[in-house]
Design an enzyme around this catalytic site. Structure first.
Site, mmCIF file in Angstrom:
data_model
loop_
_atom_site.group_PDB
_atom_site.id
_atom_site.type_symbol
_atom_site.label_atom_id
_atom_site.label_comp_id
_atom_site.label_asym_id
_atom_site.label_seq_id
_atom_site.Cartn_x
_atom_site.Cartn_y
_atom_site.Cartn_z
ATOM 1 N N CYS A 83 4.030 -3.676 -3.395
ATOM 2 C CA CYS A 83 3.625 -2.427 -4.045
ATOM 3 C C CYS A 83 4.863 -1.786 -4.647
ATOM 4 C CB CYS A 83 3.004 -1.497 -3.004
ATOM 5 S SG CYS A 83 2.515 0.098 -3.661
ATOM 6 N N HIS A 130 -6.366 -3.055 -4.724
ATOM 7 C CA HIS A 130 -5.148 -2.346 -4.309
ATOM 8 C C HIS A 130 -5.011 -1.021 -5.077
ATOM 9 C CE1 HIS A 130 -0.617 -2.549 -3.311
ATOM 10 N NE2 HIS A 130 -0.694 -1.567 -4.199
ATOM 11 N N GLU A 131 -5.247 -1.069 -6.397
ATOM 12 C CA GLU A 131 -5.073 0.144 -7.219
ATOM 13 C C GLU A 131 -6.168 1.174 -6.937
ATOM 14 O OE1 GLU A 131 -2.245 0.303 -8.336
ATOM 15 O OE2 GLU A 131 -1.818 -1.833 -8.299
ATOM 16 N N HIS A 134 -5.378 3.003 -3.912
ATOM 17 C CA HIS A 134 -4.380 4.059 -4.113
ATOM 18 C C HIS A 134 -5.068 5.381 -4.458
ATOM 19 C CE1 HIS A 134 -0.332 2.556 -3.727
ATOM 20 N NE2 HIS A 134 -0.511 1.553 -4.563
#
Ligand SMILES: [Zn+2]
Length: 192
Positions: A83, A130-131, A134
């Site tokens: 990351c 993953h994004e 976030h």
């Protein structure tokens, strides 16, 4: 500038009101991503903008405005993730093999699948998850399938909120509720 303060990265992002606003943030994110060293994705809160916009650039640059995962497969695959907010760190995560995403700037549904001969499909599929994580204040550490061994915190208030994981699911709850689960051995403290 990429934010590395984990407390800030744990905040939930707000929806953008218009696609135009989202596109402006998307353009900033793509610029930042291009300037980064081997980044393949970036979320707005990583550059201090608490809005639900993220970009993925594995096969082609993709901006996602107010993205939602509307379907997910039951099975998961293991992935080693890094990351931009945690340089030099890698975590083995479990990600859904297939996800279907809707976003305000895309008509219809976007499908991402790691079940493919092309390794880039797996990268893209993991990166999208993953994004979007976030934007919900979730980092790759919360998805770790090999959590750090439990270390008792020096001092932790009974009402303090902690994040625990069983390797598949992550929960955030008050320490007085989390403590029995952690002590049972089935749950561990997520990296904080
Ligand atoms: Zn990240």
């Amino acid at each position: 500038m990429i934010i590395t303060e984990e407390a800030k990265l744990k905040l939930m992002c707000e929806e953008v009101k218009t696609v135009k606003e989202g596109e402006e943030i998307g353009a900033q994110l793509l610029k930042e991503l291009t300037e980064s060293e081997n980044g393949i994705g970036l979320a707005a809160n990583q550059i201090g903008i608490n809005k639900r916009v993220c970009v993925v650039n594995v096969k082609e640059p993709l901006v996602l405005i107010n993205p939602r995962i509307v379907e997910r497969s039951e099975d998961q695959f293991m992935f080693a993730e890094g990351c931009l907010s945690f340089p030099g760190q890698h975590v083995r995560t479990g990600r859904f093999t297939e996800v279907t995403v809707e976003a305000d700037n895309h008509e219809g549904k976007l499908k991402f699948s790691a079940d493919s001969e092309d390794i880039n499909d797996a990268f893209e599929c993991a990166c999208v998850q993953h994004e979007i994580d976030h934007l919900d204040g979730i980092t790759m550490f919360d998805r770790s399938v090999t959590p750090q061994p439990y270390k008792a915190p020096e001092k932790i208030g009974r009402n303090e909120r902690v994040t625990i994981t069983d390797g598949k699911e992550t929960k955030e709850l008050k320490w007085k509720k989390a403590q029995p689960l952690v002590e049972s051995g089935d749950w561990e403290m997520a990296s904080v």
